[in-house]
Scaffold this active site. Structure first.
Site, PDB file in Angstrom:
ATOM      1  CG  ASP A 170      -1.744   1.275   1.176  1.00 21.97           C
ATOM      2  OD1 ASP A 170      -1.700   2.051   0.506  1.00 21.97           O
ATOM      3  OD2 ASP A 170      -2.327   1.436   2.325  1.00 21.97           O
ATOM      4  CG  HIS A 171       4.104   2.373  -1.169  1.00 24.56           C
ATOM      5  ND1 HIS A 171       5.489   2.905  -1.240  1.00 24.56           N
ATOM      6  CD2 HIS A 171       4.246   0.976  -0.591  1.00 24.56           C
ATOM      7  CE1 HIS A 171       6.167   2.279  -0.366  1.00 24.56           C
ATOM      8  NE2 HIS A 171       5.514   1.018  -0.123  1.00 24.56           N
ATOM      9  N   GLY A 175       4.421   3.020   9.405  1.00 26.37           N
ATOM     10  CA  GLY A 175       4.357   3.853   8.052  1.00 26.37           C
ATOM     11  C   GLY A 175       5.640   4.412   7.924  1.00 26.37           C
ATOM     12  CD  GLU A 176       6.832   2.642   4.547  1.00 25.89           C
ATOM     13  OE1 GLU A 176       5.996   3.083   4.018  1.00 25.89           O
ATOM     14  OE2 GLU A 176       6.837   1.356   4.905  1.00 25.89           O
ATOM     15  CG  ASN A 235       3.892   5.556   1.086  1.00 26.55           C
ATOM     16  OD1 ASN A 235       3.834   5.776  -0.156  1.00 26.55           O
ATOM     17  ND2 ASN A 235       4.396   4.510   1.615  1.00 26.55           N
ATOM     18  N   GLY A 270      12.235  -3.175  14.681  1.00 19.81           N
ATOM     19  CA  GLY A 270      12.781  -2.839  15.724  1.00 19.81           C
ATOM     20  C   GLY A 270      12.377  -3.471  17.147  1.00 19.81           C
ATOM     21  CB  THR A 292      10.983  -7.375   4.718  1.00 16.62           C
ATOM     22  OG1 THR A 292      11.667  -6.624   5.119  1.00 16.62           O
ATOM     23  CG2 THR A 292       9.747  -7.091   4.127  1.00 16.62           C
TER      24      THR A 292
END
Length: 317
Positions: free
Chosen positions: A36-37, A104-105, A108, A172, A189
């Protein structure tokens, strides 16, 4: 162990994703992940179809289970809307849907020009967002007053018979512990047995653990390395850069530090089945229950042929 295919919304348009889903089912893959991006990581990837529209279409072209890997339900889209979208997806897929979520990032989530929260705040927001989603899935009208989210007299009318599981991404220590605490499963991942064990030891128990990886099918290893490096050099970036860089331009600048040799070491490239199997078995050895493989680049018809004939039979033999 379940082997699935990972649909990349960063690299392919909706029609290609639907074709890949059909081919994945025909090849013998057991399930689908879908990213999702709002933006791709790099301009060379070049796509970002809306994931919820694509999931609706997926429900009509194949029978495979679908998991978002992953949606951020905190900033770009309010968790009440994610709750509605996921509920509808679960209905369309007749229960074959899982909601994968993460913190999230900036790539996005920054698009409204809001400040990008610190990692600890993002995890707090994620925990509250998951609570909002589950509360709405419980049915009836909901009033919710949290630290980050407010829901006023809201009800989701279209609900599946059973709420979908929520899998939580974590890399983390704090995010892995949160996944173990609030998730119905864990997403990663990394072929890292210590991460899987931390999830299990800190509350995850026997919940589902799932991971995704990338390969690049091509006629030769060199061609595969070239394609993978052109489109996904960002995979080689270390630390928290993937969470804080705000645009494809910044990822391209940072990815200039990633060499082709680093890409060669990171991904199985070419058509040698032993290299593909070796890459996947790192995740098997790490202890994941489900592994999702994404093919980089334009040669995915050949990828599905290889996996149908040699890779999947070897993994299930």
């Amino acid at each position: 162990m379940r082997i699935g295919y990972f649909l990349s919304c960063e690299e392919f348009g909706p029609a290609e994703l639907l074709d890949q889903a059909r081919r994945a089912q025909d090849a013998g893959f057991a399930a689908l992940w879908i990213s999702d991006h709002f933006h791709p990581w790099m301009e060379a990837q070049g796509q970002s179809p809306f994931v919820w529209s694509t999931i609706g279409a997926l429900s009509q072209v194949c029978r495979l289970p679908v998991t978002t890997a992953v949606t951020c339900p905190t900033t770009r889209i309010h968790p009440a809307i994610i709750a509605q979208a996921a509920a509808t997806s679960a209905v369309l897929l007749e229960g074959r849907f899982a909601l994968g979520v993460g913190s999230g990032e900036a790539l996005n989530e920054h698009i409204y020009a809001d400040p990008w929260p610190s990692a600890d705040v993002r995890l707090d927001m994620l925990e509250e967002a998951v609570d909002v989603i589950r509360t709405l899935w419980g049915g009836g009208f909901v009033d919710y007053r949290g630290e980050y989210y407010t829901v006023d007299h809201a009800r989701i009318y279209t609900l599946p018979d059973e709420p979908p599981p929520i899998y939580v991404s974590g890399f983390g220590a704090k995010s892995i512990d949160l996944a173990a605490e609030i998730g119905d499963g864990y997403i990663s991942t990394k072929p890292d047995a210590e991460m899987v064990q931390r999830f299990r030891d800190n509350g995850g128990g026997d919940k589902v653990t799932a991971a995704g990886l990338k390969v690049c099918f091509a006629e030769s290893e060199d061609e595969g390395v070239r394609i993978a490096h052109e489109r996904w050099a960002n995979e080689g970036l270390p630390g928290e850069l993937a969470q804080v860089l705000p645009s494809p331009k910044h990822f391209e600048q940072a990815s200039a530090l990633v060499t082709e040799d680093m890409t060669r070491q990171a991904h199985a490239c070419g058509r040698d089945p032993d290299k593909h199997l070796e890459s996947i078995r790192k995740y098997v050895d790490a202890g994941y229950d489900e592994i999702y493989v994404n093919n980089i680049g334009p040669h995915w018809p050949g990828f599905f042929d290889l996996y149908a004939k040699e890779i999947l039979p070897a993994l299930h033999g």
